[in-house]
Design an enzyme around this catalytic site. Structure first.
Site, PDB file in Angstrom:
ATOM      1  N   GLU A 263      37.069  67.610  20.654  1.00  0.00           N
ATOM      2  CA  GLU A 263      36.377  67.502  21.937  1.00  0.00           C
ATOM      3  C   GLU A 263      35.197  66.524  21.874  1.00  0.00           C
ATOM      4  O   GLU A 263      34.038  66.888  22.081  1.00  0.00           O
ATOM      5  CB  GLU A 263      35.892  68.884  22.404  1.00  0.00           C
ATOM      6  CG  GLU A 263      37.021  69.852  22.682  1.00  0.00           C
ATOM      7  CD  GLU A 263      36.537  71.209  23.193  1.00  0.00           C
ATOM      8  OE1 GLU A 263      37.339  71.918  23.803  1.00  0.00           O
ATOM      9  OE2 GLU A 263      35.351  71.539  22.970  1.00  0.00           O
TER      10      GLU A 263
ATOM     11  N   GLU B 160      44.539  73.747  23.266  1.00  0.00           N
ATOM     12  CA  GLU B 160      43.844  75.031  23.314  1.00  0.00           C
ATOM     13  C   GLU B 160      44.061  75.694  24.667  1.00  0.00           C
ATOM     14  O   GLU B 160      44.151  75.023  25.696  1.00  0.00           O
ATOM     15  CB  GLU B 160      42.334  74.860  23.103  1.00  0.00           C
ATOM     16  CG  GLU B 160      41.924  74.366  21.740  1.00  0.00           C
ATOM     17  CD  GLU B 160      40.409  74.268  21.600  1.00  0.00           C
ATOM     18  OE1 GLU B 160      39.701  74.894  22.428  1.00  0.00           O
ATOM     19  OE2 GLU B 160      39.939  73.577  20.689  1.00  0.00           O
TER      20      GLU B 160
END
Length: 688
Positions: free
Chosen positions: A158, A316
């Site tokens: 991320e 995710e």
């Protein structure tokens, strides 16, 4: 012709099912690791993402590496038929690195160097940090290049944030020199004569700060572009040794949905596969569950579109609940599998969770996981995850398939950045992202596939292109729209379109700038509406859309003149009563529509339903869908794989007219199907 893509890895040409695994937190209790592997097999897990934040365990002291524990985990997983997406650990550096080399610590926009802590707390420009990342990534690639478990690389985690240190300031100046060449050109494009802010030496340029220069919109746009450039360049530095040593192992980094910190289109150019982290706020108190699903679908379609339709990875998703919102509501029974199948329906070839097992401490110790602190398999969440894995094993035929939509919605990060700074009309209610989703949702309701593209995308192959709030027209976009409409395409845009160029300079000669000829209108003024203001647009009798009525407007509207366009609706009140509010211009072989005011979803539903019928846009299934039910499909050119999903708390009935086979049990499907609350049907038919 629809292209079928290769699977993520030839080692395992199936849908991947698993999630983030952190055995480095459990090295002192090896029995838990053994139990994890047993439970993974029971839950039909076939892949884990490994080592994402494990730098301090891999290199506890500078230059002293310990891979023995990772060797053991990789070998155990391989022995049990579980594959690995191996991470590089740059997302959170060890303390020794920050203490010895303080230049790697980020500096905030107030020019204060941050203390060690958190994650993504490093300077992307720092040569020292880049070198340390290169070293450990090289060692990982060399050590595991031939390991049977390795099927992909998970680069960092991320990417986000920015640094304002002297190294970044100098890199920013070089970025601007490369772009503009001369200060004269930069001063013109930033319009620095405003407030006497002309720049006479490159050294005078600094990154934007609320305590300094914060009103040159060109500067702020270029800073965001620089952050994108540095993030992508850092990614290239990370993958350099990996691509050299393991050229056949794909690389990805997990994106964050619609997060506007950098332009994800630029990152996608460098990735082999796009992946993203999917965390819908299910069961909230501000929208219906199906509205959450529609917004999530928008993000899925964006990630599929980032590489032209290639299947992506849902890296995710939450099993249960999350822990980082103020209110972290549990997902209701059925949602785990429903959100998983939604991802696959829109193009994901993976279903992965964060996280496999809850940690005992730290910020995420109460974040949802497949295995909780009890360690028990006798839980609702473990049971639901196991069911997901069991069903995914029956969907091999879907792997690598895609869809070629006839509709595209333009969502452009750089346009978003520009709109955020546009001091015009209703500054408190710009809502660009929300508006794009609102223009997307009518197609989701009808089961019409949609690509989510940016202004630089190729428009060929689409019947309909929608660009809500196209405030900033990036280089070449207007020309591509011109060619698209002249060639027979249908274009829809809205208020606040065609105002500025790439560097936020207003177009001269009247808005909507280069779109004026295509749309056949002149936008003279823009009004803002308070929540208490009341106005509406009224459809003209006998208009070509085939519906009529009065529809409330809100937030903002344009006062336009129809130059060549036909007027389809007018304003009901105020001093611009009777002025055009909706127009269409027949341009070349195509049509260009302009919606001059922000409406509610009632108008958008009717308007786009009319457009779908008028221009023969293909739906997934022929029949109408009940509220809250979506229908998506993927195809290999011979077979269509249809996903009908119910995002409501009630059983819904759907009629189907084609011959279908149920993909989970192999039986033929009846013409009338019942879909329970939070349920779905996975169907197969001959390709249309």
């Amino acid at each position: 012709m629809v292209e079928k893509y290769k699977p993520i890895s030839p080692k395992y040409p199936h849908i991947l099912h698993g999630g983030d695994y952190n055995p480095d937190q459990w090295l002192e209790t090896p029995e838990i690791i053994d139990e994890d592997i047993r439970l993974m097999k029971k839950a039909h897990v076939n892949v884990v993402s490994l080592g994402i934040f494990a730098w301090s365990k891999l290199e506890p002291e500078e230059g002293k590496f310990d891979f023995s524990w990772l060797d053991n985990i990789m070998d155990k997983l391989a022995k049990n038929g579980i594959y690995v997406i191996l991470a590089t650990p740059s997302g959170a550096r060890p303390i020794w690195l920050a203490k010895k080399y303080p230049e790697v610590l980020r500096v905030d926009d107030e020019r204060q160097r941050q203390l060690y802590g958190g994650r993504h707390n490093h300077c992307l420009t720092s040569p020292i940090y880049r070198e340390k990342v290169r070293i450990i990534n090289t060692k990982l690639a060399e050590r595991y290049k031939d390991h049977p478990a390795l099927i992909a690389w998970h680069i960092s985690n991320e990417y986000s944030g920015e640094c304002h240190c002297p190294l970044c300031q100098e890199a920013f100046r070089q970025f601007l020199k490369n772009k503009y060449g001369t200060l004269e050109k930069l001063n013109h494009e930033w319009w620095t004569s405003f407030w006497s802010h002309s720049i006479t030496d490159w050294s005078q340029i600094e990154s934007p700060s609320k305590k300094g220069e914060f009103n040159l919109h060109g500067l702020k746009l270029d800073w965001k572009r620089f952050i994108t450039h540095q993030t992508v360049d850092f990614f290239k530095n990370e993958i350099g040794p990996i691509r050299r040593i393991t050229p056949n192992i794909p690389v990805t980094t997990n994106l964050m949905g619609l997060c506007p910190e950098y332009d994800q289109w630029e990152m996608a150019k460098v990735e082999d596969i796009v992946s993203w982290d999917n965390y819908p706020e299910w069961h909230n108190d501000y929208q219906k569950t199906w509205e959450t699903a529609a917004a999530t679908a928008f993000s899925h379609d964006l990630n599929r579109s980032l590489k032209g339709g290639r299947p992506f990875m849902m890296m995710e998703s939450a099993p249960g609940n999350i822990n980082w919102r103020n209110i972290n509501k549990l997902q209701r029974p059925g949602i785990i599998e429903l959100q998983s199948m939604q991802a696959v329906a829109h193009g994901s070839d993976t279903v992965q969770y964060f996280q496999w097992r809850k940690g005992r401490g730290g910020f995420e110790k109460f974040h949802g996981a497949v295995v909780g602190h009890s360690g028990s398999e006798n839980t609702r969440i473990f049971s639901e995850v196991s069911k997901v894995g069991e069903d995914l094993e029956k969907l091999d035929a879907v792997v690598g398939t895609t869809v070629k939509p006839e509709v595209a919605v333009v969502f452009d990060y750089q346009n978003l950045w520009a709109i955020e700074d546009a001091r015009i009309s209703n500054c408190e209610s710009m809502n660009y992202t929300k508006t794009c989703i609102e223009h997307y949702t009518p197609f989701w309701k009808k089961g019409v596939p949609v690509d989510v593209i940016n202004e630089m995308a190729d428009l060929s192959g689409y019947k309909l292109v929608i660009a809500p709030m196209a405030y900033m027209l990036r280089e070449g976009f207007a020309e591509r729209i011109d060619k698209f409409v002249k060639g027979g395409g249908t274009f829809v845009t809205t208020y606040l379109s065609g105002f500025v160029n790439d560097n936020d300079l207003c177009w001269l000669g009247g808005f909507p700038g280069p779109l004026r000829k295509i749309l056949g209108i002149w936008d003279e003024e823009q009004d803002a509406l308070y929540p208490s203001d009341k106005n509406s647009i009224v459809l003209n009798e006998g208009n070509e859309l085939g519906f009529k009525g009065s529809f409330d407007i809100k937030d903002m509207c344009d006062i336009i003149h129809a130059e060549k366009a036909q007027v389809l609706a007018i304003y009901k009140s105020d001093f611009y009563k009777g002025k055009p509010a909706l127009t269409v211009n027949n341009y070349g072989k195509g049509h260009a529509y302009y919606i001059a005011a922000r409406t509610g979803t009632d108008f958008l539903d009717k308007f786009y339903s009319s457009i779908i019928e008028k221009f023969g846009i293909k739906k997934t299934i022929d029949s109408e869908l009940p509220e809250g039910v979506s229908a998506e499909y993927r195809t290999d050119g011979e077979n269509d794989f249809v996903f009908i999903m119910n995002f409501t708390e009630e059983t819904k009935t759907v009629k189907i007219t084609d011959q279908y086979k149920n993909m989970l049990d192999g039986n033929p499907e009846s013409e009338t199907i019942q879909i329970p609350a939070y349920g779905f049907k996975l169907l197969q038919r001959n390709a249309k």
